[in-house]
Design a protein around this motif. Structure first.
Motif, mmCIF file in Angstrom:
data_model
loop_
_atom_site.group_PDB
_atom_site.id
_atom_site.type_symbol
_atom_site.label_atom_id
_atom_site.label_comp_id
_atom_site.label_asym_id
_atom_site.label_seq_id
_atom_site.Cartn_x
_atom_site.Cartn_y
_atom_site.Cartn_z
ATOM 1 N N UNK A 4 0.854 -1.182 0.000
ATOM 2 C CA UNK A 4 0.000 0.000 0.000
ATOM 3 C C UNK A 4 0.893 1.235 0.000
ATOM 4 N N UNK A 5 0.710 2.102 -0.971
ATOM 5 C CA UNK A 5 1.521 3.321 -1.054
ATOM 6 C C UNK A 5 1.032 4.340 -0.032
ATOM 7 N N UNK A 6 1.962 5.000 0.620
ATOM 8 C CA UNK A 6 1.598 6.094 1.522
ATOM 9 C C UNK A 6 2.210 7.410 1.071
ATOM 10 N N UNK A 7 2.637 7.468 -0.180
ATOM 11 C CA UNK A 7 3.189 8.706 -0.709
ATOM 12 C C UNK A 7 2.114 9.786 -0.674
ATOM 13 N N UNK A 8 2.452 10.950 -0.169
ATOM 14 C CA UNK A 8 1.542 12.089 0.051
ATOM 15 C C UNK A 8 0.568 11.829 1.187
ATOM 16 N N UNK A 9 0.799 10.785 1.980
ATOM 17 C CA UNK A 9 -0.037 10.485 3.132
ATOM 18 C C UNK A 9 -1.225 9.609 2.767
ATOM 19 N N UNK A 10 -1.992 9.218 3.796
ATOM 20 C CA UNK A 10 -3.195 8.429 3.575
ATOM 21 C C UNK A 10 -4.123 8.565 4.760
ATOM 22 N N UNK A 11 -5.368 8.183 4.572
ATOM 23 C CA UNK A 11 -6.347 8.227 5.650
ATOM 24 C C UNK A 11 -6.175 7.009 6.551
ATOM 25 N N UNK A 12 -6.324 7.221 7.830
ATOM 26 C CA UNK A 12 -6.188 6.127 8.794
ATOM 27 C C UNK A 12 -7.251 5.057 8.546
ATOM 28 N N UNK A 13 -8.460 5.473 8.221
ATOM 29 C CA UNK A 13 -9.532 4.506 7.953
ATOM 30 C C UNK A 13 -9.192 3.625 6.755
ATOM 31 N N UNK A 14 -8.542 4.193 5.752
ATOM 32 C CA UNK A 14 -8.137 3.415 4.580
ATOM 33 C C UNK A 14 -7.134 2.344 4.969
ATOM 34 N N UNK A 15 -6.178 2.695 5.809
ATOM 35 C CA UNK A 15 -5.154 1.741 6.230
ATOM 36 C C UNK A 15 -5.759 0.622 7.073
ATOM 37 N N UNK A 16 -6.613 0.967 8.015
ATOM 38 C CA UNK A 16 -7.244 -0.048 8.869
ATOM 39 C C UNK A 16 -8.122 -0.963 8.015
ATOM 40 N N UNK A 17 -8.893 -0.375 7.116
ATOM 41 C CA UNK A 17 -9.755 -1.186 6.255
ATOM 42 C C UNK A 17 -8.920 -2.093 5.344
ATOM 43 N N UNK A 18 -7.812 -1.596 4.815
ATOM 44 C CA UNK A 18 -6.946 -2.408 3.946
ATOM 45 C C UNK A 18 -6.361 -3.594 4.704
ATOM 46 N N UNK A 19 -5.962 -3.372 5.952
ATOM 47 C CA UNK A 19 -5.416 -4.466 6.752
ATOM 48 C C UNK A 19 -6.488 -5.521 7.028
ATOM 49 N N UNK A 20 -7.690 -5.083 7.378
ATOM 50 C CA UNK A 20 -8.769 -6.032 7.635
ATOM 51 C C UNK A 20 -9.152 -6.794 6.370
ATOM 52 N N UNK A 21 -9.223 -6.098 5.253
ATOM 53 C CA UNK A 21 -9.561 -6.738 3.987
ATOM 54 C C UNK A 21 -8.489 -7.742 3.587
ATOM 55 N N UNK A 22 -7.225 -7.378 3.736
ATOM 56 C CA UNK A 22 -6.144 -8.307 3.416
ATOM 57 C C UNK A 22 -6.249 -9.571 4.264
ATOM 58 N N UNK A 23 -6.502 -9.426 5.552
ATOM 59 C CA UNK A 23 -6.630 -10.592 6.424
ATOM 60 C C UNK A 23 -7.742 -11.524 5.982
ATOM 61 N N UNK A 24 -8.899 -10.948 5.627
ATOM 62 C CA UNK A 24 -10.023 -11.777 5.178
ATOM 63 C C UNK A 24 -9.703 -12.474 3.867
ATOM 64 N N UNK A 25 -9.096 -11.753 2.932
ATOM 65 C CA UNK A 25 -8.796 -12.332 1.625
ATOM 66 C C UNK A 25 -7.744 -13.428 1.741
ATOM 67 N N UNK A 26 -6.692 -13.170 2.493
ATOM 68 C CA UNK A 26 -5.632 -14.174 2.633
ATOM 69 C C UNK A 26 -6.166 -15.436 3.299
ATOM 70 N N UNK A 27 -6.959 -15.270 4.347
ATOM 71 C CA UNK A 27 -7.514 -16.426 5.058
ATOM 72 C C UNK A 27 -8.447 -17.223 4.153
ATOM 73 N N UNK A 28 -9.327 -16.540 3.430
ATOM 74 C CA UNK A 28 -10.250 -17.271 2.567
ATOM 75 C C UNK A 28 -9.530 -17.916 1.387
ATOM 76 N N UNK A 29 -8.467 -17.292 0.884
ATOM 77 C CA UNK A 29 -7.703 -17.890 -0.212
ATOM 78 C C UNK A 29 -7.070 -19.201 0.215
ATOM 79 N N UNK A 30 -6.505 -19.220 1.411
ATOM 80 C CA UNK A 30 -5.877 -20.441 1.906
ATOM 81 C C UNK A 30 -6.932 -21.527 2.130
ATOM 82 N N UNK A 31 -8.053 -21.150 2.716
ATOM 83 C CA UNK A 31 -9.109 -22.140 2.957
ATOM 84 C C UNK A 31 -9.679 -22.694 1.661
ATOM 85 N N UNK A 32 -9.853 -21.825 0.687
ATOM 86 C CA UNK A 32 -10.505 -22.228 -0.549
ATOM 87 C C UNK A 32 -9.601 -23.009 -1.493
ATOM 88 N N UNK A 33 -8.319 -22.688 -1.530
ATOM 89 C CA UNK A 33 -7.455 -23.250 -2.563
ATOM 90 C C UNK A 33 -6.431 -24.270 -2.067
#
Length: 190
Positions: free
Chosen positions: A154-183
């Motif tokens: 995730x690029x943070x050049x020019x800054x980023x919103x805290x909500x975007x970072x928290x949401x990206x981390x949560x989304x990554x966790x869900x996607x990685x977990x479901x990918x491992x379970x599914x495949x």
């Protein structure tokens, strides 16, 4: 050059100023979307916005300590290992390592699983290929003889919103977990 009369292709009613005025009318404004009742927004978005608000993280303020504080305020388990690396874990997601690349201005979020002993190297590569073909957000790869890695940058050049970072981390966790379970059909991971 062109032998066609383009005016004949559009009926006169579509070329009239009255018709153009009707078609370009603004139906909704940005302020109307912001004032929508909270019950119409998804619960995950509301929790992320409530925890991080509209806090802006400037580029020069992003480091491990700032990110650790942000993730702990978002009710994630946060820890640092002996090397000083930041680890965070959401309620039902895998434990992820967060590193900050100051040169490229990128935040790397990575999760890892161990392969079972005796897993065929071809099976490891097939698992990485299946997950990469199915999921675009994260990159999956088999590294070393016993490690399966999912990572997201995730690029943070020019800054980023805290909500975007928290949401990206949560989304990554869900996607990685479901990918491992599914495949992981060959049952290669522990």
């Amino acid at each position: 050059m062109f032998g066609l009369n383009w005016m004949k292709l559009w009926p006169w009613s579509q070329r009239s100023p009255e018709a153009a005025a009707v078609d370009t009318r603004v139906v909704a404004s940005v302020s109307a979307a912001v004032s929508a009742p909270a019950r119409e927004r998804p619960a995950a978005l509301l929790s992320t916005l409530a925890l991080a608000g509209n806090e802006y993280l400037a580029e020069e303020d992003i480091d491990r300590a700032t990110l650790g504080d942000l993730f702990s305020r978002a009710f994630m388990r946060v820890s640092y290992d002996k090397d000083g690396d930041l680890w965070a874990q959401d309620s039902d997601a895998p434990r992820v390592m967060i590193t900050v690349d100051l040169v490229r201005r990128m935040i790397r979020i990575a999760a890892a699983w161990r392969f079972k002993q005796g897993t065929d190297p071809d099976a490891q590569q097939r698992l990485a290929a299946r997950t990469n073909a199915a999921f675009m957000m994260a990159r999956f790869r088999a590294v070393e003889p016993e490690l399966f890695l999912a990572e997201y940058f995730l690029s943070y050049e020019k800054g980023l919103l805290a909500a975007q970072l928290v949401h990206s981390l949560k989304l990554f966790g869900r996607i990685a977990q479901s990918a491992v379970r599914e495949h992981d059909g060959e049952d290669a991971l522990q």
